[in-house]
Design a protein around this motif. Structure first.
Motif, short mmCIF file in Angstrom:
data_model
loop_
_atom_site.label_atom_id
_atom_site.label_comp_id
_atom_site.label_asym_id
_atom_site.label_seq_id
_atom_site.Cartn_x
_atom_site.Cartn_y
_atom_site.Cartn_z
N ASP A 188 -49.46 25.58 10.78
CA ASP A 188 -49.33 25.94 9.38
C ASP A 188 -49.83 24.77 8.54
OD1 ASP A 188 -48.56 26.55 6.82
OD2 ASP A 188 -46.61 27.32 7.42
N MET A 189 -50.88 24.97 7.84
CA MET A 189 -51.50 23.89 7.06
C MET A 189 -50.64 23.45 5.86
SD MET A 189 -54.03 23.07 8.83
CE MET A 189 -54.84 21.92 7.76
N ALA A 190 -49.63 24.24 5.50
CA ALA A 190 -48.76 23.88 4.38
C ALA A 190 -47.68 22.88 4.80
CB ALA A 190 -48.11 25.12 3.79
N VAL A 191 -47.47 22.73 6.10
CA VAL A 191 -46.44 21.81 6.60
C VAL A 191 -46.92 20.38 6.44
CG1 VAL A 191 -45.19 21.05 8.66
CG2 VAL A 191 -45.51 23.48 8.23
N ASP A 192 -46.08 19.56 5.78
CA ASP A 192 -46.43 18.14 5.64
C ASP A 192 -45.37 17.22 6.23
OD1 ASP A 192 -44.40 18.34 3.78
OD2 ASP A 192 -45.57 17.58 2.10
N THR A 193 -44.24 17.80 6.65
CA THR A 193 -43.15 17.01 7.21
C THR A 193 -42.47 17.78 8.33
OG1 THR A 193 -42.72 16.06 5.02
CG2 THR A 193 -41.00 15.79 6.66
N VAL A 194 -42.16 17.07 9.42
CA VAL A 194 -41.46 17.67 10.56
C VAL A 194 -40.23 16.81 10.84
CG1 VAL A 194 -41.59 18.09 13.05
CG2 VAL A 194 -43.53 18.65 11.60
N TYR A 195 -39.11 17.47 11.14
CA TYR A 195 -37.89 16.79 11.58
C TYR A 195 -37.69 17.14 13.05
CZ TYR A 195 -37.00 15.89 6.70
OH TYR A 195 -37.10 15.45 5.41
N LEU A 196 -37.68 16.16 13.91
CA LEU A 196 -37.60 16.37 15.35
C LEU A 196 -36.28 15.81 15.87
CD1 LEU A 196 -38.90 17.20 18.03
CD2 LEU A 196 -40.06 14.99 18.05
N LEU A 197 -35.44 16.68 16.38
CA LEU A 197 -34.15 16.32 16.97
C LEU A 197 -34.28 16.50 18.48
CD1 LEU A 197 -31.05 15.77 16.60
CD2 LEU A 197 -30.80 18.25 16.48
N SER A 198 -34.09 15.43 19.25
CA SER A 198 -34.34 15.50 20.69
C SER A 198 -33.62 14.36 21.41
CB SER A 198 -35.86 15.37 20.93
OG SER A 198 -36.16 15.27 22.30
N ASP A 199 -33.54 14.51 22.74
CA ASP A 199 -33.06 13.38 23.54
C ASP A 199 -34.21 12.40 23.82
OD1 ASP A 199 -34.60 14.67 25.48
OD2 ASP A 199 -32.95 14.97 26.87
N GLY A 200 -35.42 12.79 23.46
CA GLY A 200 -36.57 11.91 23.61
C GLY A 200 -37.12 11.81 25.01
N GLU A 201 -36.72 12.71 25.88
CA GLU A 201 -37.19 12.70 27.28
C GLU A 201 -38.03 13.96 27.53
OE1 GLU A 201 -36.74 10.31 29.55
OE2 GLU A 201 -35.60 9.12 28.12
N PRO A 202 -39.36 13.87 27.39
CA PRO A 202 -40.21 15.05 27.62
C PRO A 202 -40.06 15.55 29.05
CG PRO A 202 -41.50 13.16 26.86
CD PRO A 202 -40.11 12.69 27.06
N SER A 203 -39.90 16.87 29.21
CA SER A 203 -39.70 17.41 30.56
C SER A 203 -40.48 18.69 30.81
CB SER A 203 -38.21 17.66 30.81
OG SER A 203 -37.69 18.55 29.85
#
Length: 68
Positions: free
Chosen positions: A1-16
């Protein structure tokens, strides 16, 4: 979506899951696709400190928080 300018990412930070699960490679890929978009990524690590989430926030001008 080109209108998105900010993302909030909630995670444990361990890509799986996904094509890229190595943290440094993932951070490089996010930086690559975000170079032209300039989306600000704010990250919240749940649990231990997450170097990956810290890096994603730093490279995009976002804020990193850690919550135990």
């Amino acid at each position: 979506d080109m209108a998105v300018d900010t993302v909030y990412l909630l995670s444990d930070g361990e890509p799986s899951v996904g094509a890229i699960i190595e943290p440094d490679a993932l951070a490089l890929e996010v930086a690559r696709w975000n170079r032209s978009r300039r989306v600000t990524i704010h990250t919240i690590a749940i649990g231990p400190d997450s170097p990956l989430l810290r890096q994603l926030a730093m490279q995009s001008g976002g804020i990193y928080l850690q919550r135990k």
